[in-house]
Motif scaffolding. Structure first.
Motif, PDB file in Angstrom:
ATOM      1  N   ALA A   1       0.838  -1.202   0.000  1.00 30.17           N
ATOM      2  CA  ALA A   1       0.000   0.000   0.000  1.00 30.17           C
ATOM      3  C   ALA A   1       0.874   1.254   0.000  1.00 30.17           C
ATOM      4  CB  ALA A   1      -0.922  -0.009   1.213  1.00 30.17           C
TER       5      ALA A   1
ATOM      6  N   ALA B   1       0.439   3.681   3.383  1.00 32.34           N
ATOM      7  CA  ALA B   1       0.372   3.040   4.696  1.00 32.34           C
ATOM      8  C   ALA B   1       1.065   3.894   5.754  1.00 32.34           C
ATOM      9  CB  ALA B   1       1.005   1.659   4.635  1.00 32.34           C
TER      10      ALA B   1
ATOM     11  N   SER C   1      -0.801   3.695  12.140  1.00 33.90           N
ATOM     12  CA  SER C   1      -2.062   3.236  12.716  1.00 33.90           C
ATOM     13  C   SER C   1      -2.703   2.109  11.909  1.00 33.90           C
ATOM     14  CB  SER C   1      -3.049   4.407  12.856  1.00 33.90           C
ATOM     15  OG  SER C   1      -3.339   4.970  11.586  1.00 33.90           O
ATOM     16  N   ASP C   2      -2.287   1.933  10.657  1.00 30.26           N
ATOM     17  CA  ASP C   2      -2.829   0.847   9.841  1.00 30.26           C
ATOM     18  C   ASP C   2      -2.437  -0.521  10.376  1.00 30.26           C
ATOM     19  OD1 ASP C   2      -3.969   2.658   8.031  1.00 30.26           O
ATOM     20  OD2 ASP C   2      -2.125   2.763   6.850  1.00 30.26           O
ATOM     21  N   PHE C   3      -1.420  -0.576  11.226  1.00 30.67           N
ATOM     22  CA  PHE C   3      -0.904  -1.868  11.667  1.00 30.67           C
ATOM     23  C   PHE C   3      -1.284  -2.197  13.107  1.00 30.67           C
ATOM     24  CE2 PHE C   3       1.872  -0.008   8.451  1.00 30.67           C
ATOM     25  CZ  PHE C   3       1.701  -0.955   7.452  1.00 30.67           C
TER      26      PHE C   3
ATOM     27  N   SER D   1      -2.031  -5.968  14.151  1.00 29.76           N
ATOM     28  CA  SER D   1      -1.332  -6.939  13.316  1.00 29.76           C
ATOM     29  C   SER D   1      -0.822  -8.090  14.182  1.00 29.76           C
ATOM     30  CB  SER D   1      -0.140  -6.278  12.606  1.00 29.76           C
ATOM     31  OG  SER D   1       0.682  -7.270  12.007  1.00 29.76           O
TER      32      SER D   1
ATOM     33  N   ASP E   1       7.523  -3.004   4.629  1.00 29.44           N
ATOM     34  CA  ASP E   1       6.913  -1.958   3.817  1.00 29.44           C
ATOM     35  C   ASP E   1       7.620  -1.952   2.459  1.00 29.44           C
ATOM     36  OD1 ASP E   1       6.196   0.541   2.593  1.00 29.44           O
ATOM     37  OD2 ASP E   1       5.499   1.211   4.564  1.00 29.44           O
TER      38      ASP E   1
END
Length: 481
Positions: free
Chosen positions: A416, A419, A422-424, A427, A434
């Motif tokens: 992405a 990214a 906070s997207d992770f 997880s 990345d």
């Protein structure tokens, strides 16, 4: 019919298929102790939308979106088999089936791919293994959530007790509330009730005794019906063998530390050196969140390219060890306000690499900066390799590692372009490569590795506990070595 109509119709069809997958996945989990995965992501107790999103995420790592129309026949084939306790990855089944040119049916191929979990080969369901949490802070509560989640089949690990120091009036109510709601990780998935009279928290039917003690020597766990338990110390108060040995009280067989161990305490990173734990080892450490984030990709890079030397710089979220506002702290700089500053500090992760990867000859140095975010960190791993390569080669190699290697539960991969940290949150991997930030120039490679230093690390802790307790079930199809 317009394109929009076609897309909506397709979505409704996939919704219906995903909905029909849920009872099949649930029945396999409850009745046979089989966890259904999709590229290492569990589909157990997931909603229709979550199942569809997990299928779509495969596009990020495999280059193409998986459809439930592809995976459903394999799931149906699994329900017809005499399966024993195992983890079965639908994504890997589909991928390996597409690469197979023998003309087998889905049912024939599936039966062959999971043969190790069927018939005479299947392992028997084991009795639940008692687990005790010593301390109930950030990691303790997340580990509790994971243990409760994994107790759905009635086998595996069973959280029996939590040991804390008394906190005054309504102590147990307040602790249950912190388990129920979390500002970062959201609501607990299920129901929680409290019985103050018996000092018990009941979470999704799991009765968890809350034991109040100021010192390990004050507790005899057999008084609570606890036998041969694994105690997880998430206080960090004791880190050497002598200190941690205090936990080896009646009812406790093994002690697992959720911090770097000192002296001769083994530092274990699941996926890398967990198979080196001796059966009679009673005390071990799960190292640190950062060690768990950098060691798996470091091993992957060393296996393929050789690593001559490296430096890791971690940009780490602040922790409870820091002050909200400027105040005295025994460590340098950490007394300054965590939400208002970037704080240079030390990390022991680089030196801990040697314990987890004793065969790695490269010298790895490290440093850290704490920054004003409450969770998710990034490690920047700068490596000098033993041979020259290209960005494309490293990119494709790490993507493949995240999909098919024995490290696929530890290493995730994302392409992405927008990214951010906070997207992770949430997880379950130890680290996420990345792809967009990857830099390679000849024999120099710089990897940017996101990691949820709370939840991802807690998942690694539970994996270690599953392994040493003997309830870590094999995964099929077997990862490529």
């Amino acid at each position: 019919m317009t394109v929009n109509d076609d897309s909506f119709t397709n979505w409704k069809i996939r919704e219906e298929i995903a909905e029909s997958m849920i009872p099949l996945i649930g029945k396999l989990h409850r009745e046979r102790d089989v966890t259904v995965l999709l590229h290492s992501r569990s589909l157990v107790n997931k909603s229709v939308v979550s199942i569809l999103k997990t299928h779509r995420f495969a596009r990020q790592i495999a280059g193409a979106e998986l459809s439930v129309t592809e995976t459903m026949p394999f799931l149906q084939a699994l329900t017809a088999l005499d399966l024993g306790p195992s983890q079965i990855d639908l994504g890997m089944l589909v991928t390996t089936y597409k690469a197979d040119d023998r003309g087998l049916s889905v049912a024939e191929f599936t039966a062959e791919a999971v043969a190790g979990a069927t018939g005479a080969n299947r392992i028997e369901r084991r009795e639940p293994r008692d687990v005790v949490l010593y301390g109930f802070g950030r990691i303790g509560r997340l580990v509790a959530r994971l243990l409760i989640e994994k107790a759905g089949s009635g086998n595996g690990l069973r959280l029996r007790a939590i040991v804390v120091r008394g906190g005054g009036a309504q102590d147990i109510v307040k602790r249950a509330s912190l388990l129920r709601r979390d500002s970062i990780h959201g609501q607990f998935q299920g129901t929680i009730t409290v019985d103050e009279d018996s000092s018990t928290i009941v979470a999704n039917g799991n009765a968890i005794k809350v034991i109040y003690a100021d010192d390990p020597s004050q507790v005899d766990y057999t008084e609570y019906g606890i036998r041969d338990a694994i105690l997880i110390d998430n206080t960090g108060k004791w880190r050497d063998r002598e200190g941690l040995s205090q936990h080896l009280r009646p009812g406790i067989e093994k002690v697992v530390l959720t911090a770097p161990g000192k002296g001769d305490v083994p530092n274990i990173v699941h996926g890398v050196n967990h198979d080196t734990v001796k059966p009679d080892e009673q005390i071990l450490s799960c190292a640190s969140c950062t060690t768990n984030a950098i060691v798996p990709p470091l091993k992957a890079m060393d296996d393929e390219y050789g690593v001559l030397r490296g430096h890791v710089e971690t940009v780490h979220s602040f922790t409870n060890d820091q002050n909200l506002l400027d105040n005295y702290h025994k460590s340098e700089r950490r007394g300054r306000s965590a939400p208002l500053n970037m704080v240079i500090t030390e990390t022991g992760a680089a030196s801990a690499v040697a314990k987890a990867l004793p065969d790695l000859k490269a010298k790895i140095s490290g440093s850290s900066i704490r920054v004003p975010v409450p969770d998710v960190s990034i490690a920047i791993l700068n490596l000098q390799l033993a041979r020259e390569t290209t960005r494309e080669e490293v990119h494709d190699y790490l993507r493949e590692v995240s999909l098919t290697s024995p490290l696929k539960r530890q290493i995730d991969f994302i392409t992405a372009p927008d990214a951010v940290s906070s997207d992770f949150i949430g997880s379950r991997h130890a680290s996420i490569v990345d792809a967009g930030a990857l830099k390679v120039d000849g024999d120099n490679a710089i990897l940017y590795l996101w990691y949820d230093n709370e939840f991802g690390y807690s998942c690694q802790v539970v994996r270690v506990v599953q392994h040493v307790s003997g309830v870590e079930y094999p995964t099929y199809p077997a990862p490529a070595v």
